[in-house]
Motif scaffolding. Structure first.
Motif, PDB file in Angstrom:
ATOM      1  N   ARG A   1      23.573  28.244   7.037  1.00 38.42           N
ATOM      2  CA  ARG A   1      22.545  27.662   7.907  1.00 38.42           C
ATOM      3  C   ARG A   1      21.537  28.714   8.343  1.00 38.42           C
ATOM      4  O   ARG A   1      20.333  28.448   8.403  1.00 38.42           O
ATOM      5  CB  ARG A   1      23.215  27.036   9.143  1.00 38.42           C
ATOM      6  CG  ARG A   1      23.898  25.720   8.887  1.00 38.42           C
ATOM      7  CD  ARG A   1      22.934  24.544   8.969  1.00 38.42           C
ATOM      8  NE  ARG A   1      22.507  24.330  10.353  1.00 38.42           N
ATOM      9  CZ  ARG A   1      21.246  24.238  10.748  1.00 38.42           C
ATOM     10  NH1 ARG A   1      20.273  24.366   9.877  1.00 38.42           N
ATOM     11  NH2 ARG A   1      20.941  24.028  12.015  1.00 38.42           N
TER      12      ARG A   1
ATOM     13  N   GLU B   1      29.908  21.219  14.831  1.00 39.58           N
ATOM     14  CA  GLU B   1      29.071  21.276  16.033  1.00 39.58           C
ATOM     15  C   GLU B   1      28.502  22.672  16.243  1.00 39.58           C
ATOM     16  O   GLU B   1      27.327  22.840  16.603  1.00 39.58           O
ATOM     17  CB  GLU B   1      29.894  20.845  17.245  1.00 39.58           C
ATOM     18  CG  GLU B   1      30.285  19.375  17.209  1.00 39.58           C
ATOM     19  CD  GLU B   1      31.314  19.011  18.274  1.00 39.58           C
ATOM     20  OE1 GLU B   1      31.782  19.940  18.984  1.00 39.58           O
ATOM     21  OE2 GLU B   1      31.634  17.810  18.404  1.00 39.58           O
TER      22      GLU B   1
ATOM     23  N   GLN C   1      25.848  23.240  13.772  1.00 38.37           N
ATOM     24  CA  GLN C   1      24.816  22.205  13.838  1.00 38.37           C
ATOM     25  C   GLN C   1      24.639  21.536  12.477  1.00 38.37           C
ATOM     26  O   GLN C   1      23.525  21.380  11.972  1.00 38.37           O
ATOM     27  CB  GLN C   1      23.491  22.797  14.333  1.00 38.37           C
ATOM     28  CG  GLN C   1      23.571  23.335  15.767  1.00 38.37           C
ATOM     29  CD  GLN C   1      22.246  23.880  16.251  1.00 38.37           C
ATOM     30  OE1 GLN C   1      21.512  24.512  15.509  1.00 38.37           O
ATOM     31  NE2 GLN C   1      21.931  23.623  17.514  1.00 38.37           N
ATOM     32  N   THR C   2      25.775  21.146  11.902  1.00 38.64           N
ATOM     33  CA  THR C   2      25.776  20.459  10.619  1.00 38.64           C
ATOM     34  C   THR C   2      26.483  19.124  10.772  1.00 38.64           C
ATOM     35  O   THR C   2      27.242  18.906  11.720  1.00 38.64           O
ATOM     36  CB  THR C   2      26.514  21.272   9.536  1.00 38.64           C
ATOM     37  OG1 THR C   2      27.881  21.412   9.927  1.00 38.64           O
ATOM     38  CG2 THR C   2      25.903  22.646   9.362  1.00 38.64           C
TER      39      THR C   2
END
Length: 283
Positions: A108, A135, A138-139
């Protein structure tokens, strides 16, 4: 060289007795009998040919031999197709899910869109653990209930990855002992699903090995190689107490490159493998 201080301190000459003691020390460092013998025989020839007689030159020659073993193979991740897949495999307790989560964050941060697949439907709370990592990174995550068919979860994840324009699909898998035929067969089924649904895609299959496992790690790697085509190893729990020499045996015996090492619990503690730094540390 911490591991060899005692040897060099006990011997005044680089002779057969010294080399025999060195071989025994390598074996005790989890490098294994065959690989240790190979290393010492190469060192013996170098010492004879170049007439090496002091600790510093012999040490550098030894480092060079081990680094050459560890530099075999491509250590970069090949994840260029869209979507590409990274399949994380290994036995229970080695840190597969944690490694996957750290890798998700790493990708990411490189600007890639990542999707997680909770393919470990065998272990209780595995999907919940991976959800926490989703979480953090952020995926998004694709999961089903405990006991679901793992290959079906992977199928759903592939479909979602294609529909959402995902760059990399990261698949967790059940922690399978290398002698558990049913779970190894499940892994083969997952591979067939990926081949069918994503023909020609880039795939990394990373075997996660606990640095403290010793020669059992080599037996695990051999069995996994019979089931899937491994592209790399991630060595976890490589802290001040772990010898980690098993990774040299794996690289030498199987020709599978080490791509990552885990040196702690923090997210940033998954690092690309550096053979030279590793040899300095282990010796």
């Amino acid at each position: 060289m911490g591991l060899f201080n005692k040897i060099f301190g006990a011997f005044k000459r680089i002779d057969d007795e010294f080399l025999d003691e060195l071989e025994e020390t390598l074996i005790l460092a989890d490098i294994g009998v065959n690989t240790s013998t190979e290393i010492v025989e190469k060192l013996r020839k170098i010492c004879s040919k170049e007439k090496l007689k002091d600790e510093n030159t012999v040490t550098e020659a030894l480092k060079g031999i081990i680094i050459e073993i560890l530099e075999r193979g491509d250590k970069t991740l090949k994840l260029e197709s869209k979507p590409s897949v990274a399949l994380i495999v290994g036995v229970n307790g080695v840190g597969k899910t944690t490694t996957l989560g750290k890798l998700a964050l790493r990708l990411r941060n490189q600007g890639k869109q990542v999707l997680l697949c909770a393919g470990d439907t065998f272990r209780a709370a595995a999907a919940e653990q991976l959800t926490i990592w989703a979480e953090r990174a952020q995926t998004q995550i694709i999961k089903q209930g405990e006991g679901a068919d793992a290959a079906a979860v992977v199928f759903d994840a592939v479909s979602a990855a294609k529909a959402r324009g995902t760059d990399v699909l990261l698949c967790d898998t059940a922690g399978r002992l290398h002698n558990k035929t049913n779970l190894l067969n499940e892994l083969s089924k997952i591979s067939r699903v990926l081949d069918r649904e994503l023909p020609g895609h880039d795939r990394e299959t990373l075997l996660v090995i606990d640095a403290t496992t010793g020669q059992n790690g080599l037996e695990q790697a051999k069995k996994f190689c019979e089931t899937v085509e491994l592209t790399g190893v991630a060595l976890t729990k490589l802290d001040g107490t772990a010898k980690g020499g098993i990774v040299i045996a794996v690289a030498d015996t199987l020709g599978v490159p080490v791509k990552f090492i885990g040196v702690g619990e923090k997210v940033e503690d998954l690092k690309p493998f550096d053979p030279k730094a590793f040899v300095e540390e282990i010796l």
